[in-house]
Design an enzyme around this catalytic site. Structure first.
Site, PDB file in Angstrom:
ATOM      1  N   ARG B  21       4.765   7.521 -44.685  1.00 11.24           N
ATOM      2  CA  ARG B  21       5.173   7.844 -46.053  1.00 11.24           C
ATOM      3  C   ARG B  21       4.563   9.166 -46.519  1.00 11.24           C
ATOM      4  O   ARG B  21       5.142   9.878 -47.323  1.00 11.24           O
ATOM      5  CB  ARG B  21       4.751   6.715 -47.009  1.00 11.24           C
ATOM      6  N   ASN B  41      -2.283 -12.722 -38.830  1.00 11.52           N
ATOM      7  CA  ASN B  41      -3.407 -13.468 -38.235  1.00 11.52           C
ATOM      8  C   ASN B  41      -3.776 -14.658 -39.107  1.00 11.52           C
ATOM      9  O   ASN B  41      -4.074 -15.742 -38.620  1.00 11.52           O
ATOM     10  CB  ASN B  41      -4.694 -12.636 -38.135  1.00 11.52           C
ATOM     11  N   CYS B  42      -3.767 -14.395 -40.396  1.00 17.55           N
ATOM     12  CA  CYS B  42      -4.277 -15.381 -41.340  1.00 17.55           C
ATOM     13  C   CYS B  42      -3.380 -16.609 -41.409  1.00 17.55           C
ATOM     14  O   CYS B  42      -3.786 -17.663 -41.906  1.00 17.55           O
ATOM     15  CB  CYS B  42      -4.409 -14.743 -42.717  1.00 17.55           C
ATOM     16  N   THR B 273     -15.116   8.678 -37.738  1.00 18.46           N
ATOM     17  CA  THR B 273     -16.198   8.317 -36.817  1.00 18.46           C
ATOM     18  C   THR B 273     -17.063   9.549 -36.525  1.00 18.46           C
ATOM     19  O   THR B 273     -16.842  10.615 -37.104  1.00 18.46           O
ATOM     20  CB  THR B 273     -15.638   7.805 -35.463  1.00 18.46           C
ATOM     21  N   TYR B 279     -10.746   8.487 -36.384  1.00 25.19           N
ATOM     22  CA  TYR B 279     -11.029   7.644 -37.536  1.00 25.19           C
ATOM     23  C   TYR B 279     -11.021   6.189 -37.061  1.00 25.19           C
ATOM     24  O   TYR B 279     -10.467   5.871 -36.012  1.00 25.19           O
ATOM     25  CB  TYR B 279      -9.983   7.856 -38.640  1.00 25.19           C
ATOM     26  N   ALA B 280     -11.589   5.320 -37.837  1.00 27.03           N
ATOM     27  CA  ALA B 280     -11.557   3.906 -37.460  1.00 27.03           C
ATOM     28  C   ALA B 280     -11.512   3.041 -38.708  1.00 27.03           C
ATOM     29  O   ALA B 280     -12.067   3.397 -39.752  1.00 27.03           O
ATOM     30  CB  ALA B 280     -12.782   3.543 -36.605  1.00 27.03           C
ATOM     31  N   GLY B 282     -10.878  -1.333 -40.216  1.00 28.50           N
ATOM     32  CA  GLY B 282     -10.722  -2.763 -39.960  1.00 28.50           C
ATOM     33  C   GLY B 282     -11.958  -3.450 -39.431  1.00 28.50           C
ATOM     34  O   GLY B 282     -13.094  -3.028 -39.656  1.00 28.50           O
ATOM     35  N   TYR B 427      -5.416 -17.295 -72.570  1.00 25.25           N
ATOM     36  CA  TYR B 427      -5.618 -18.705 -72.857  1.00 25.25           C
ATOM     37  C   TYR B 427      -4.404 -19.365 -73.520  1.00 25.25           C
ATOM     38  O   TYR B 427      -3.948 -18.962 -74.573  1.00 25.25           O
ATOM     39  CB  TYR B 427      -6.840 -18.916 -73.763  1.00 25.25           C
TER      40      TYR B 427
END
Ligand SMILES: Cc1cc2nc3c(=O)[nH]c(=O)nc-3n(C[C@H](O)[C@H](O)[C@H](O)COP(=O)(O)OP(=O)(O)OC[C@H]3O[C@@H](n4cnc5c(N)ncnc54)[C@H](O)[C@@H]3O)c2cc1C
Ligand SMILES: Cc1cc2nc3c(=O)[nH]c(=O)nc-3n(C[C@H](O)[C@H](O)[C@H](O)COP(=O)(O)OP(=O)(O)OC[C@H]3O[C@@H](n4cnc5c(N)ncnc54)[C@H](O)[C@@H]3O)c2cc1C
Ligand SMILES: CC(C)(COP(=O)(O)OP(=O)(O)OC[C@H]1O[C@@H](n2cnc3c(N)ncnc32)[C@H](O)[C@@H]1OP(=O)(O)O)[C@@H](O)C(=O)NCCC(=O)NCCS
Ligand SMILES: CC(C)(COP(=O)(O)OP(=O)(O)OC[C@H]1O[C@@H](n2cnc3c(N)ncnc32)[C@H](O)[C@@H]1OP(=O)(O)O)[C@@H](O)C(=O)NCCC(=O)NCCS
Lengths: 548, 548
Positions: B21, B41-42, B273, B279-280, B282, B427
């Protein structure tokens, strides 16, 4: 120290309870003109609707329990009829014994609340026409509903309480019509969000008369004929007037206390009135709005309770705590849906001359792959340069209240749309998605602010320049099921290969179902030589609702 | 610009999508050693448990759909086996064709995630012992469960995934035991909150072995004998190992990238990094914890996704956005209950030498008079002087996730307990009370900080000085149903009249059911000449849970 409190519900009883905890030795007297103190106003509609089955549950404390728990002298059925500030006395009248007497105070707290507006319409005092504010009102409505032959109800006013009453009467099996003067329900909200709920109300079989004023009531043959401004009428067996409330400033005015532009009792940031020995809290006061600085009411139980606590602190310790004002967070269940707002709707910001950008996004209540997820819609308004969040409105099912609460907490602390983007929510599939709808609202606002996404709104579509190209980037199947007239359909996934079919010199307005694919398409076009490209905020879904 | 990404799920796919994007013309290659990218995964435990019925729903994107939507070259079944940072190349191996080749990059993103820990126990590689990380693991477990005769499961490790697996296997009708090395489930939480959920798990018929280490596995007669440290054993047909994960740093280490103390890849605030072109994001990275400043992992999908977006921004625009770090907000559904945490549990703050005060309160999910309200428990830890909120843990039913999200948003923005007190929530009776449980948590903390309430904790009760008076201020009926041994019972509402029955010279520890009446009683005593008066935080309810 002797404290006298006028009004024994949210603001008054709350102040008294905290006062007692702060000062065990003080003398505390509460005057309450009604039969009950500490009742759950907010539960009244649900007892009428038999959702709440036990009336006692609404009476959180009684005069007796308040006495034994808080050692407080609670005088129910006793109206304060006058305040003598110079003598630091009030005059009280007991409606049971008709006794009139004076009571002195060191400090006085006004918590008389508000009263329901009853516009001076012909026939408004006739049988079968009710307002709802307290337990007696509730009892009266409930009794009338069960008095035989009550089949059709008209609720006048589609505010929060009006909608609750409509739902509850519908729940009892009545045929319900809602009449609302302005062109939407829930006037504090922006139209789009209200419109989502309007669809839902209609789908439940409740008739909704918007843009419709009531001009008079006529009682004949045991029914009420509700006369409308346009000459029509609706026949009803019961009418509920819910056209708003006004602060009860009668005592304050008579006592020479300052009242303000919005009609409430004026208090300073310590909730102290123009008389230093008199404090006031709750629906009766006005307070500067955190966005405009202009005084206004809150009419909400949360603020009333919080003010009570702050007021007690200031009474005992001497103006130690400031009330920060209310961002007017409000919510209502409307049948299966939930809708609410925190902050100031865009239309009202505009009226106040506060520039704001609006963005509407839809997201799943939780992960789409986990059963039961439902769409909810978030509409935010934020400041053009700083990105400060000015309001949030949410409509949906499960998880709507959650998003509203999070957004409220961010608005209240002067957060920005970047805080929404960063918000680290609790994620597991039954509760949210890896990117929560709140995050998505933040990402989209970030894209708008950075110029990566130019948006256009449903209200703009009907007035687009002649040569604008409308581009539907959904799948052909979605396109065939319905779209904005005259749109060209190129699915986003084919767009890169079909760029040559698009005119580079024309303005292009893209839409998809919710806005996401439209954004992707827009990113492709904007980086492929198309300069005047806009994405429809909220997508076709919002446009369709807007047609309401 | 050519971007190569290693790992195609939360962090990797998220980075790729945002990259596209941001830059329509870039070349983007994703390597994924497994068969699938962008999988949920979850959701894996819930597909095993048949709560999620369609496997396809877990595959949010495929290589093909990612190609057509994001014009990205996705190479599944292809493992990157080495990085050559000097040449800006990676070596990849396709597991289908066995082809090995090199691919160059301008910028590389590491998103290889983490791998489940498999402790070197005797027999761990035997049949029937599984870990769960990806779709193949899920398929293998699911197939095994249905392979015939699988009746008894042992889940080793009572972390978030372990509990989800226990619930889902139980849902399939298996007899489930959970074995956990430490003395509570959910080790990141404080004991009290974990204990609430432990009761619930046991009530569901799941056996919970706490403080129990596994020493070996033995396979005989078609079953696995799980040998415990104490010499006992549990027979099982299937074993799920969920004893945590470790960042997958193998490639990074081999490439000479810096890794840190907690075992993750070291990145700067821009997620870069030690090699500026790499870059890294997760599960594989470590990042300074906002409370301690010490680097640690997050192992959460929300942070992984947010990092992906920030990483893409920094790659395209050149280190423009800082990652603020994760407050480790985590939540899990455990049968009918929900439990979660944001920030750092008190015990861990203590370990880090960060002083903190704990307060536990219970409140209704919504107004008590509206049907269906359930109690939830909030435990907060906050700084002694500033009142800064350091963590919040919530356990309950409906509305637990909401409170956790609000608390997380306040923690994340460096809020204090005073912000909890002021929080203006949405509320109406179906959603909350006029004072939300979050407000109550704030009020109580305010009272603790101001010295208006002195608290004592369940763990202190067994070691009170000899002459301490334990005072139960609940009703006699409640007292008779069960209480802390040797307590004197004086209901709070009678206390003012029975002060003479109390010894002014002794230390008095008050308790009620949840803490509220104890507080009221304490206020009375403290203002009536009793100086050493303490209220039991969380009341009898918490004490009872603490006995777990
Ligand atoms: C049907 C209904 C539903 C509502 N639902 C919600 C909701 O869902 N959420 C929400 O936030 N808010 C809701 N509200 C609003 C909320 O109840 C009010 O904001 C809140 O009660 C205001 O508190 P208060 O103490 O200022 O006034 P009140 O609670 O109205 O109490 C004022 C009391 O003062 C007494 N009084 C007045 N004058 C005198 C006098 N001279 N002498 C003695 N006594 C006097 C009155 O009899 C009254 O009992 C609802 C209100 C109604 C009526
Ligand atoms: C069963 C389960 C339930 C979970 N539930 C939740 C939850 O409810 N909430 C939550 O917040 N988090 C949850 N998580 C954690 C969440 O999934 C992770 O934090 C998140 O996926 C991390 O994203 P990632 O991109 O770093 O790693 P991953 O999503 O694991 O992706 C890494 C990918 O990289 C691939 N890979 C690794 N090395 C190489 C290589 N050399 N070459 C090519 N490919 C490679 C792997 O095959 C893997 O597909 C759960 C995890 C599991 C396993
Ligand atoms: C009933 C009523 C008088 C109670 O007032 P209250 O005692 O201030 O309120 P609560 O019962 O919620 O108790 C809150 C107090 O208990 C304390 N508390 C709550 N849980 C506690 C716990 N577990 N441990 C210690 N203290 C606790 C809070 O700190 C707070 O005390 P504080 O203000 O001194 O800090 C008042 O709320 C009322 O009249 N309500 C009905 C009317 C109404 O609100 N209507 C509109 C909404 S429907
Ligand atoms: C599928 C996947 C690649 C999607 O990545 P993504 O496109 O960045 O994420 P989403 O589909 O949520 O879309 C978010 C984007 O759409 C935009 N968007 C969303 N709704 C929008 C709307 N109504 N209007 C305009 N834009 C919208 C957002 O702004 C965001 O774009 P941005 O990052 O450029 O600001 C990635 O999330 C993934 O692989 N997920 C599965 C793996 C995983 O997360 N596992 C762990 C959890 S189970």
């Amino acid at each position: 120290m002797k404290y006298v409190i006028i009004g024994g519900v949210a603001g008054g009883a709350g102040t008294a309870a905290r006062l007692r905890r702060m000062d065990e030795t003080a003398e505390i007297v509460i005057f309450e003109k009604g039969k009950y103190i500490s009742y759950a106003n907010c539960g009244l509609p649900y007892y009428i609707g038999e959702v709440i089955k036990e009336r006692d549950k609404l009476l959180i404390q009684t005069a007796a329990s308040f006495k034994s728990r808080f050692n407080t002298d609670v005088r129910v059925n006793t109206e304060v009829t006058a305040i003598q500030p110079a003598e630091k006395k009030v005059t009280a009248k007991c409606s049971v014994t008709a006794e009139v007497y004076e009571e002195s105070y060191d400090k006085l707290v006004l918590a008389p609340g508000a009263f329901p507006v009853r516009p001076p319409l012909l026939g408004i005092d006739g049988e079968g026409i009710f307002t709802l504010r307290n337990v007696s009102d509730m009892d009266a409505i409930k009794q009338y509903v069960h008095s035989g032959g009550i089949r059709r109800a008209v609720v006048i006013g589609a505010g929060f309480v009006g909608l609750e009453m409509a739902e509850n009467l519908h729940h009892l099996g009545l045929e319900v019509s809602i009449v609302e003067k302005v062109s939407q329900i829930l006037p504090p909200l922006d139209f789009n969000i209200a419109a989502i709920v309007q669809q839902h109300i209609r789908a439940k079989g409740v008739r909704l008369y918007l843009d419709t004023a009531v001009s008079a009531f006529e009682r004949q043959d045991g029914e009420v004929s509700v006369k409308l401004g346009n000459g029509d009428s609706i026949e009803a067996d019961i009418v509920i007037m819910s056209v708003g409330v006004r602060p009860d400033t009668r005592l304050a005015l008579a006592a020479g206390l300052e009242t303000g532009k919005s009609g409430g009792i004026v208090v300073n940031e310590f909730l102290q009135t123009s008389d230093p020995d008199i404090y006031a809290v709750g629906d009766a006061i006005e307070f500067p709005n955190p966005f405009t600085g202009k005084p206004g009411p809150a009419y909400l139980a949360g603020p009333a309770n919080k003010q009570g606590r702050i007021c007690a602190n200031n009474l005992v310790a001497g103006n130690v705590q400031k009330y920060p004002g209310s961002i007017s967070t409000a919510i209502v269940k409307v049948f299966d849906m939930t809708v609410g707002i925190a902050g100031m709707a865009s239309k009202n910001l505009q009226k106040e001359g506060i520039r704001n950008i609006v963005s509407t996004t839809h997201g799943g209540s939780h992960a789409g792959y986990y059963p039961g997820a439902r769409q909810l819609t978030i509409q935010i308004a934020f400041a053009p340069v700083s990105g400060r969040l000015l309001s949030a409105q949410v409509a949906g099912y499960e998880g709507t209240d959650k998003r509203l609460d999070v957004l409220a907490s961010i608005i209240q602390r002067n957060g920005t749309v970047y805080d929404l983007a960063e918000f680290e929510h609790a994620y597991a599939p039954p509760f949210s998605s890896a990117k929560d709808p709140v995050n998505i609202a933040g990402f989209v606002a970030d894209n708008i602010l950075s110029g990566r996404m130019k948006v256009i709104y449903p209200c703009d579509i009907s007035r687009l320049e002649e040569d604008t190209l409308l581009l539907d980037v959904r799948s052909p199947a979605e396109h065939d099921r319905g779209g904005i007239p005259d749109a060209l359909n190129i699915p986003v996934d084919e767009l890169r290969d079909r760029l040559h079919q698009l005119p580079a010199d024309r303005k292009i307005v893209i839409y998809c179902q919710v806005g996401l694919r439209g954004y992707l398409a827009q990113r492709i076009l904007m980086q492929s030589g198309f300069s005047r490209v806009y994405n429809l905020s909220g997508g076709y879904r919002l446009w369709e609702i807007y047609q309401e």
